[in-house]
Design an enzyme around this catalytic site. Structure first.
Site, short mmCIF file in Angstrom:
data_model
loop_
_atom_site.label_atom_id
_atom_site.label_comp_id
_atom_site.label_asym_id
_atom_site.label_seq_id
_atom_site.Cartn_x
_atom_site.Cartn_y
_atom_site.Cartn_z
N ASP A 431 45.53 35.45 45.76
CA ASP A 431 45.89 35.55 44.35
C ASP A 431 47.33 35.09 44.09
OD1 ASP A 431 46.83 37.69 45.80
OD2 ASP A 431 45.61 39.18 44.77
N MET B 1 41.17 39.93 46.85
CA MET B 1 42.27 39.19 46.26
C MET B 1 42.04 39.12 44.76
SD MET B 1 44.15 38.53 48.74
CE MET B 1 43.69 39.59 50.08
N CYS B 2 42.92 39.71 43.98
CA CYS B 2 42.48 40.02 42.64
C CYS B 2 43.62 40.31 41.69
CB CYS B 2 41.64 41.29 42.67
SG CYS B 2 40.81 41.57 44.21
N GLY B 3 43.21 40.55 40.45
CA GLY B 3 44.11 41.10 39.45
C GLY B 3 43.50 42.38 38.90
#
Lengths: 650, 303
Positions: A431, B1-3
């Site tokens: 990210d 994997m992120c928001g």
């Protein structure tokens, strides 16, 4: 003053207009920034840029000389890699403020997040409020001033530079220590505060590197080297190499470091053969003229692709590991052959830039020699995540090679055993990586292909991240790749073989239906045109040669690259040794070798019955060992094992 | 994997629609995760009723799954008050007064459970925030609080059930969203499995949900459960948790994953990036706060 309203404007268009205005000498005002990322990246003119509100990640990143004024907060990576110029932030800054700055003045009126000033090299980072976890982490130089609390682990693993602390010290980091201040330097700090109209009445304490970890405790004794060809010894158990290892370790008490490639037998491209018997195939006088080999790499997402006369690149090797003369020879040869050269870790030199027709600029975690001007004159950018010879480790450059000149280019203190960071300050996951990739694209106006170098580890997962994060191509580096210096055990035992890497990558991309969205450059112990064709058959769009090019240019494979006294003048920074290297002569040798690769690729492609390198397929190969058959999913043909790569007919 | 994103309205009458707010916040950080988007929404509870959401897909097997579910409902004495199919989801409201953990493990065998709760409903599917809203009408939701998540799948598949938020399988109304990676996942999971807990996926983030719910069910306060999670979990994480009337966060000791928050008298909003918070207040510079490494906190509604 040019006014740019970010409400309803794409950041890409906004940055184009900011750079245009800056080039015309106009100051800029940015309205409604709303914490958007990448505001003002890539500006290289000394203008004022006012951000009326909060900015997001990498505000003022990859710039030189502008003066930013941000009214409120900024996100991660404030002033990333900023050379000259200044940023004043009215509010708080997120993590890694001032990362990798090279001379800029960064002033944060509020607090700053974790790891501020990571790998900074020059300039001043001032935090008027409190710092957080690991401020000054791995900083190489410059000055940090914290008026409030230090946060935990101040100066963790710093190499150089100074931290002046006005507030409470929570705790010191590893290899950091408090020292007495001198009145002259305090006066300088106060003058800096005055210049930015920051009132401060208290006293300062000073933190610097304690110097316990900059050099290996004991130097490895020089012994007469065993040439690579005798390296594995007669016995595979207590052979000369094992004896030598034990002996040296009994002196130094740690792992050994050496250069060159791994020596273990591993499944490799030589375990594959062509299905068709091509030994007697008629290829004519001019196979090169009969086969289409021109290859463009990196244009998948609209960037200007590399335009190669054959699907071959030079693998990344740094100025530092190699001498300037050796890098120049490789660059000249790559230009003559019409392929692309790569800077490796240590920055770009004018000589290299001028000699190479097409040049990829590599960015590593230490950001050594990385800067916006060289990005702008590169033909491609590459984010190094790891390398095949030592996945998970950063580069190593022993003190002997860290000369004053080299240290200046990299922005580090001279004479240290440089162990480059293995991680990027601002890439802690897929990210963050996507935001980083966009920063590089924004800074260079989306002109350049952006690639990622992956040392083969968990390729099945990593390659999917690479395509999802929008990279144009990936440089996939297998375990058979070489290095200028690496831990001996790591080189032999860590990583996965080159053929596994490409096969895993193909399977993973196919599983998410994204193979056509990214290109793969395969490297890691490819030796000639035969290996090249096999790599292309397995799916690579192009291949890269490192060690082979160096051998062509005079390397004698003594495996002492790390020592810095290379007798051929290739892997050294010692002027006397380097003087032995004749760049132009060796460039001719490397070029001649590359032409032999070209001929081999063309001849094999033609012998297989094709007219274009893109026609090569997996089905053109068979496996000679059960391991290779299992890895590559190819038919096992042990009967062909003694027949040679092209197999004699009958 | 992120928001990640979370919002809690501190009192009734705040003029913010939580569904719309979460869509905007996630759209603001969609670059962190384009593969899938999810929401944990709280509100509209009725006494004695449970809201259940399942992922059944949209092919022929969906009907079979719903049939199986209705059978399990009958066996466990759960009477359907209302039910519907939306997108790939089957939603049922049931009257239920039995053992929730046994019931939820039973329905788990009939279909993929997204959430069970008196107040909680989890909506998640592949695509961006607006894609998911187009199918599931998240924007009409006006509850008290909620979490949101955008995901970039790295190790596990791009499937609705592998996306966030994660419901704490077996525990009513507990959900989490997580950015990062739990590296002692298998060790912790085996420890919880030995104590009888079931896991619906191999995703490391589900562990956080089950871990916290286990603590809550032992009577540990949410804040204390978050404190111990920082000691017990290895890896990189910034995560948000929500229960029927609280939200909370925890952040690892290395501060490897971002998190930023904005608080006023009306609400607390937390997100991976300030750009998401600014979506709630366009054109305004916010007085935000980045939580330090190894920290945690909770907020509850003052009603």
């Amino acid at each position: 003053m040019v006014t740019i309203d970010l409400s309803g404007l794409e950041i890409r268009r906004a940055n184009e207009r900011i750079r245009e205005a800056a080039a015309a000498g106009e100051s800029v005002e940015v309205l409604n920034p709303d914490a958007r990322h990448h505001i003002g990246v890539g500006v290289i003119h000394p203008v004022d840029i006012h951000v009326r509100g909060s900015a997001g990640y990498f505000c003022a990143g990859l710039t030189d000389t502008p003066r930013f004024h941000v009214e409120s907060n900024v996100g991660w990576g404030l002033a990333d890699n900023m050379y000259r110029g200044s940023v004043v932030v009215g509010g708080n800054a997120g993590a890694i403020a001032g990362v990798a700055i090279r001379g800029a003045e960064v002033v944060i009126k509020g607090n700053m997040g974790s790891r501020a000033g990571q790998v900074m090299k020059k300039g001043t980072l001032l935090c008027c409020g409190n710092a957080n976890f690991m401020a000054g982490y791995m900083m190489y130089g410059g000055r940090m001033v914290i008026l409030g609390q230090s946060g935990e682990r101040l100066g963790e693993d710093m190499t150089g530079g100074e931290i002046f602390l006005g507030g409470e010290l929570r705790s010191l980091g590893s290899d950091a220590e408090l020292v007495d201040t001198e009145s002259a330097e305090i006066d300088e700090v106060l003058a800096f505060l005055d210049r930015y109209e920051i009132p401060f009445k208290g006293a300062f304490r000073k933190v610097v590197n304690a110097g316990k970890k900059l050099r290996y405790g004991a130097a490895e004794r020089q012994v007469r080297s065993i040439p690579y060809f005798g390296f594995s010894g007669d016995s595979d158990y207590w052979n000369r190499k094992i004896q030598e290892d034990v002996y040296i370790k009994s002196q130094i008490g740690r792992y050994r470091v050496r250069g060159y490639g791994g020596a273990r037998e591993l499944p490799h491209l030589s375990d594959l053969a062509f299905r068709k018997d091509i030994a007697m195939a008629a290829v004519g006088d001019d196979p090169v003229g009969d086969v289409e080999m021109r290859t463009k790499i990196g244009g998948k997402n609209g960037a200007n692709p590399l335009d190669l006369t054959m699907p071959v690149l030079i693998a990344p090797m740094s100025y530092g590991a190699l001498s300037r003369s050796a890098k120049q020879a490789v660059a000249i040869a790559s230009g003559m052959a019409g392929i692309a050269e790569n800077t490796g870790e240590g920055g770009m030199s004018d000589a290299q830039r001028d000699a190479a027709g097409q040049l990829i600029f590599q960015m590593l975690g230490g950001r050594l020699g990385w800067n916006i001007h060289d990005m702008n004159r590169a033909d491609g950018l590459e984010i190094y995540i790891s390398q095949g010879a030592k996945p998970g480790f950063g580069g190593q450059l022993m003190a002997k090679k860290v000369t004053k000149e080299l240290a200046e280019i990299r922005g580090i203190p001279a004479g240290i055993d440089l162990r480059s960071p293995s991680r990027h300050p601002d890439i802690l996951g897929a990210d963050d990586l996507v935001i980083k990739v966009e920063e590089l694209r924004e800074a260079t106006g989306y002109r350049l292909p952006v690639s990622v170098k992956l040392g083969a580890g968990r390729i099945h997962d990593d390659i999917k991240i690479a395509v999802k994060d929008g990279f144009d191509f990936v440089e996939l580096d297998g375990m058979q790749g070489s290095t200028g210096a690496g831990g001996a055990e790591v080189m032999e035992y860590v990583g996965i073989p080159t053929i596994s890497a490409i096969c895993e990558a193909e399977t993973a991309l196919a599983s998410i239906g994204r193979r056509d969205d990214i290109e793969i450059v395969l490297m890691g112990g490819l030796r000639d045109g035969v290996d090249a064709v096999k790599g292309l058959c397995l799916g690579a769009d192009a291949i890269a040669l490192g060690t082979a090019a160096i051998i062509a240019g005079g390397c004698i494979a003594c495996m002492q690259c790390h020592v810095g006294q290379c007798v051929t003048g290739i892997a050294t920074q010692d002027p006397e040794h380097e003087a032995r290297y004749k760049s132009k002569v060796e460039a001719r040798h490397i070029y001649t070798f590359l032409e032999s690769v070209r001929w081999q690729i063309a001849a094999i492609v033609k012998a297989l019955g094709y007219a274009d390198v893109r026609q090569l397929r997996r089905d053109d190969l068979v496996a000679l060992t059960p391991e290779a058959a299992e890895i590559a999913g190819l038919p096992y043909e042990p009967g062909l094992r003694d027949a040679g790569p092209f197999r004699a007919a009958g | 994997m992120c928001g990640i994103a979370g919002i809690l309205l501190k009192r009734d009458g705040v003029a913010v629609d939580t569904g719309r707010a979460l869509i905007d916040m996630l759209d603001g950080c969609q670059h962190r995760g384009p593969d899938s988007t999810g929401f944990a929404l709280y509100g509209g509870e009725e006494k004695g009723q449970l809201k259940l959401r399942f992922y059944v897909g949209s092919d022929n097997e969906a009907g079979d799954a719903i049939g199986r579910l209705k059978g399990v409902f009958r066996e466990h004495g759960a009477d359907i008050v209302a039910d519907e199919r939306v997108g790939g989801c089957y939603r049922a409201v049931v009257r239920f007064g039995g053992d929730l953990q046994r019931f939820s493990y039973a329905v788990e065998h009939a279909a993929k459970v997204l959430s069970i709760g008196e107040s909680l409903e989890i909506v998640k599917d592949v695509g961006g925030a607006h894609d998911v809203d187009d199918v599931y009408d998240v924007h009409v939701f006006k509850g008290s609080h909620g979490l949101g998540h955008v995901r970039l799948a790295t190790e596990s598949d791009v499937k609705p059930e592998a996306s966030h938020p994660f419901w704490a399988t077996g525990f009513s109304d507990v959900a989490i969203v997580h950015n990062g990676q739990i590296t002692n996942y298998w060790k912790m999971r085996r420890r919880l499995e030995r104590r009888g807990f079931a896991f619906a996926t191999d995703n490391d983030s589900e562990l956080i949900a089950v871990y916290l719910a286990d603590k809550l069910s032992q009577g540990v306060a949410l804040k204390d459960a978050l404190a111990s999670s920082i000691d017990d979990m290895d890896g990189t994480f910034s995560f948000l948790v929500s229960t029927k009337d609280e939200i909370g966060y925890a952040k690892d000791r290395l501060a490897a994953k971002p998190m930023i928050m904005f608080e006023n008298d009306d609400l607390i909003a937390i997100a991976s990036e300030e750009v998401s918070l600014n979506r709630l207040f366009p054109g305004r510079a916010l007085d935000t706060r980045e939580p330090p490494p190894g920290s945690y906190d909770t907020w509850s509604r003052s009603i």
